[in-house]
Design a protein around this motif. Sequence first.
Motif, mmCIF file in Angstrom:
data_model
loop_
_atom_site.group_PDB
_atom_site.id
_atom_site.type_symbol
_atom_site.label_atom_id
_atom_site.label_comp_id
_atom_site.label_asym_id
_atom_site.label_seq_id
_atom_site.Cartn_x
_atom_site.Cartn_y
_atom_site.Cartn_z
ATOM 1 N N PRO A 1 -6.920 -22.763 -14.399
ATOM 2 C CA PRO A 1 -5.638 -22.868 -15.095
ATOM 3 C C PRO A 1 -4.469 -22.505 -14.177
ATOM 4 C CG PRO A 1 -6.683 -20.803 -15.649
ATOM 5 C CD PRO A 1 -7.666 -21.548 -14.799
ATOM 6 N N PRO A 2 -3.254 -22.999 -14.475
ATOM 7 C CA PRO A 2 -2.096 -22.675 -13.637
ATOM 8 C C PRO A 2 -1.763 -21.189 -13.700
ATOM 9 C CG PRO A 2 -1.420 -23.822 -15.621
ATOM 10 C CD PRO A 2 -2.920 -23.883 -15.587
ATOM 11 N N THR A 3 -1.148 -20.705 -12.643
ATOM 12 C CA THR A 3 -0.809 -19.286 -12.539
ATOM 13 C C THR A 3 0.696 -19.120 -12.410
ATOM 14 O OG1 THR A 3 -2.919 -18.793 -11.465
ATOM 15 C CG2 THR A 3 -1.171 -17.176 -11.228
ATOM 16 N N LEU A 4 1.264 -18.284 -13.265
ATOM 17 C CA LEU A 4 2.675 -17.934 -13.204
ATOM 18 C C LEU A 4 2.833 -16.776 -12.238
ATOM 19 C CD1 LEU A 4 5.567 -18.270 -14.475
ATOM 20 C CD2 LEU A 4 4.868 -16.535 -16.135
ATOM 21 N N ASN A 5 3.730 -16.891 -11.275
ATOM 22 C CA ASN A 5 3.934 -15.784 -10.335
ATOM 23 C C ASN A 5 5.414 -15.447 -10.243
ATOM 24 O OD1 ASN A 5 5.099 -17.164 -7.705
ATOM 25 N ND2 ASN A 5 3.458 -18.489 -8.461
ATOM 26 N N PHE A 6 5.693 -14.170 -10.072
ATOM 27 C CA PHE A 6 7.068 -13.706 -9.929
ATOM 28 C C PHE A 6 7.059 -12.380 -9.191
ATOM 29 C CE2 PHE A 6 5.357 -12.984 -14.160
ATOM 30 C CZ PHE A 6 5.375 -11.618 -14.254
ATOM 31 N N THR A 7 8.216 -12.025 -8.647
ATOM 32 C CA THR A 7 8.345 -10.852 -7.788
ATOM 33 C C THR A 7 9.299 -9.835 -8.405
ATOM 34 O OG1 THR A 7 7.918 -12.167 -5.802
ATOM 35 C CG2 THR A 7 9.039 -10.061 -5.489
ATOM 36 N N LEU A 8 8.915 -8.567 -8.321
ATOM 37 C CA LEU A 8 9.732 -7.476 -8.840
ATOM 38 C C LEU A 8 9.950 -6.423 -7.765
ATOM 39 C CD1 LEU A 8 7.996 -6.783 -12.293
ATOM 40 C CD2 LEU A 8 9.992 -8.228 -11.859
ATOM 41 N N LYS A 9 11.137 -5.868 -7.744
ATOM 42 C CA LYS A 9 11.400 -4.676 -6.950
ATOM 43 C C LYS A 9 11.134 -3.488 -7.857
ATOM 44 C CE LYS A 9 14.977 -2.404 -4.183
ATOM 45 N NZ LYS A 9 16.405 -2.448 -3.752
ATOM 46 N N GLU A 10 10.166 -2.648 -7.484
ATOM 47 C CA GLU A 10 9.776 -1.544 -8.353
ATOM 48 C C GLU A 10 9.154 -0.421 -7.551
ATOM 49 O OE1 GLU A 10 6.832 -2.795 -11.137
ATOM 50 O OE2 GLU A 10 5.421 -3.421 -9.609
ATOM 51 N N SER B 1 0.807 -1.216 0.000
ATOM 52 C CA SER B 1 0.000 0.000 0.000
ATOM 53 C C SER B 1 0.843 1.269 0.000
ATOM 54 C CB SER B 1 -0.945 -0.008 1.205
ATOM 55 O OG SER B 1 -0.197 -0.130 2.407
ATOM 56 N N ALA B 2 2.040 1.232 0.575
ATOM 57 C CA ALA B 2 2.869 2.427 0.656
ATOM 58 C C ALA B 2 3.448 2.761 -0.714
ATOM 59 C CB ALA B 2 4.004 2.210 1.655
ATOM 60 N N PRO B 3 3.234 3.987 -1.233
ATOM 61 C CA PRO B 3 3.685 4.322 -2.573
ATOM 62 C C PRO B 3 5.114 4.833 -2.654
ATOM 63 C CG PRO B 3 2.403 6.114 -1.690
ATOM 64 C CD PRO B 3 2.409 5.035 -0.636
ATOM 65 N N SER B 4 5.773 5.055 -1.507
ATOM 66 C CA SER B 4 7.063 5.720 -1.535
ATOM 67 C C SER B 4 8.204 4.748 -1.806
ATOM 68 C CB SER B 4 7.314 6.409 -0.183
ATOM 69 O OG SER B 4 7.298 5.468 0.862
ATOM 70 N N SER B 5 9.186 5.232 -2.575
ATOM 71 C CA SER B 5 10.401 4.505 -2.880
ATOM 72 C C SER B 5 10.111 3.163 -3.550
ATOM 73 C CB SER B 5 11.232 4.320 -1.604
ATOM 74 O OG SER B 5 12.531 3.881 -1.929
ATOM 75 N N LEU B 6 11.133 2.280 -3.583
ATOM 76 C CA LEU B 6 10.966 0.991 -4.218
ATOM 77 C C LEU B 6 10.497 -0.052 -3.209
ATOM 78 C CD1 LEU B 6 14.157 0.827 -6.488
ATOM 79 C CD2 LEU B 6 11.896 1.727 -7.032
ATOM 80 N N SER B 7 9.617 -0.923 -3.658
ATOM 81 C CA SER B 7 9.115 -2.001 -2.807
ATOM 82 C C SER B 7 8.926 -3.226 -3.682
ATOM 83 C CB SER B 7 7.799 -1.592 -2.143
ATOM 84 O OG SER B 7 6.828 -1.246 -3.111
ATOM 85 N N GLY C 1 20.193 2.960 -13.863
ATOM 86 C CA GLY C 1 19.592 2.432 -12.643
ATOM 87 C C GLY C 1 18.465 1.452 -12.938
ATOM 88 N N VAL C 2 17.689 1.737 -13.968
ATOM 89 C CA VAL C 2 16.593 0.840 -14.360
ATOM 90 C C VAL C 2 17.157 -0.486 -14.860
ATOM 91 C CG1 VAL C 2 14.725 0.507 -16.025
ATOM 92 C CG2 VAL C 2 14.964 2.700 -14.856
ATOM 93 N N VAL C 3 18.209 -0.431 -15.672
ATOM 94 C CA VAL C 3 18.830 -1.654 -16.176
ATOM 95 C C VAL C 3 19.350 -2.508 -15.017
ATOM 96 C CG1 VAL C 3 20.751 -2.587 -17.525
ATOM 97 C CG2 VAL C 3 19.411 -0.673 -18.419
ATOM 98 N N LYS C 4 19.972 -1.870 -14.037
ATOM 99 C CA LYS C 4 20.494 -2.606 -12.880
ATOM 100 C C LYS C 4 19.355 -3.220 -12.071
ATOM 101 C CE LYS C 4 24.766 0.072 -12.419
ATOM 102 N NZ LYS C 4 25.503 1.083 -11.616
ATOM 103 N N THR C 5 18.233 -2.513 -11.950
ATOM 104 C CA THR C 5 17.091 -3.049 -11.221
ATOM 105 C C THR C 5 16.485 -4.226 -11.969
ATOM 106 O OG1 THR C 5 16.622 -0.865 -10.276
ATOM 107 C CG2 THR C 5 14.851 -2.487 -10.194
ATOM 108 N N CYS D 1 13.110 -2.096 -21.312
ATOM 109 C CA CYS D 1 12.775 -3.271 -20.499
ATOM 110 C C CYS D 1 12.220 -2.931 -19.128
ATOM 111 C CB CYS D 1 13.999 -4.167 -20.341
ATOM 112 S SG CYS D 1 15.374 -3.407 -19.427
ATOM 113 N N GLY D 2 12.472 -1.685 -18.646
ATOM 114 C CA GLY D 2 11.969 -1.333 -17.321
ATOM 115 C C GLY D 2 12.518 -2.262 -16.259
ATOM 116 N N VAL D 3 11.681 -2.627 -15.288
ATOM 117 C CA VAL D 3 12.145 -3.452 -14.173
ATOM 118 C C VAL D 3 12.066 -4.944 -14.464
ATOM 119 C CG1 VAL D 3 11.706 -1.716 -12.403
ATOM 120 C CG2 VAL D 3 9.879 -3.276 -13.079
ATOM 121 N N GLY D 4 11.598 -5.327 -15.674
ATOM 122 C CA GLY D 4 11.784 -6.697 -16.099
ATOM 123 C C GLY D 4 10.582 -7.610 -16.158
ATOM 124 N N LEU D 5 9.367 -7.087 -16.052
ATOM 125 C CA LEU D 5 8.202 -7.977 -16.058
ATOM 126 C C LEU D 5 8.130 -8.794 -17.354
ATOM 127 C CD1 LEU D 5 4.664 -7.474 -14.768
ATOM 128 C CD2 LEU D 5 4.931 -8.095 -17.158
#
Length: 204
Positions: free
Chosen positions: A51-60, A18-24, A135-139, A101-105
Amino acid sequence: MSLLPTAKDPNVHFDVASAPSSLSYTTYFIRAPKESQELLRDRHSISHEDPPTLNFTLKESRMTIEQGTTGYRTWKPSLYLADWVLRHPKLCFGRVLELGCGVGLLGIVIASLQSGCNTGEEDQCALHLTDIDDGVVKTCHFNMTLPPNHLRSDQTLTWELLDWCDALPSSERREILQQRLQEIDPDVVFGADLVNGSYIQYMG
């Protein structure tokens, strides 16, 4: 934390702090269509639901602008393009270049499909992720190597800066860019929501 559907597509959901500040950290859940289920069956991050669900986590970021760029946030066009790619997985069987590519989704989705290539095809699969912001490429690199995302360590993946302005005739880096694109020699180029600005107007 709450599970929220996207505005129009019931197949794509995301779990967002819920917190919009910085990266989470944000965990995405995308229902795998029948066209890609066989390719994804060995992934640890796919559920056994029907149907099966693909899940993954991003820092963004949840901010529109983060550190002076829009690249730290996943935008809805990337979700829709990821869903479309899952319905046309054979497009990923080759050398893929992603612009912005952004953060990689989208990159994680493509890499997941490439990891399911049949024996003999994996040597032909490669994914090159590019963005204009360092910085985006590194993320993006950080996200794609997160353990929960279970990407294969032997896949051909690259992350690098790419400035489209280098293609202009007046650019001193024009030949360098042309040489790099020749080296990548992509079979397909993906890009979602590549530009964002108040100066952009519909001219149709």
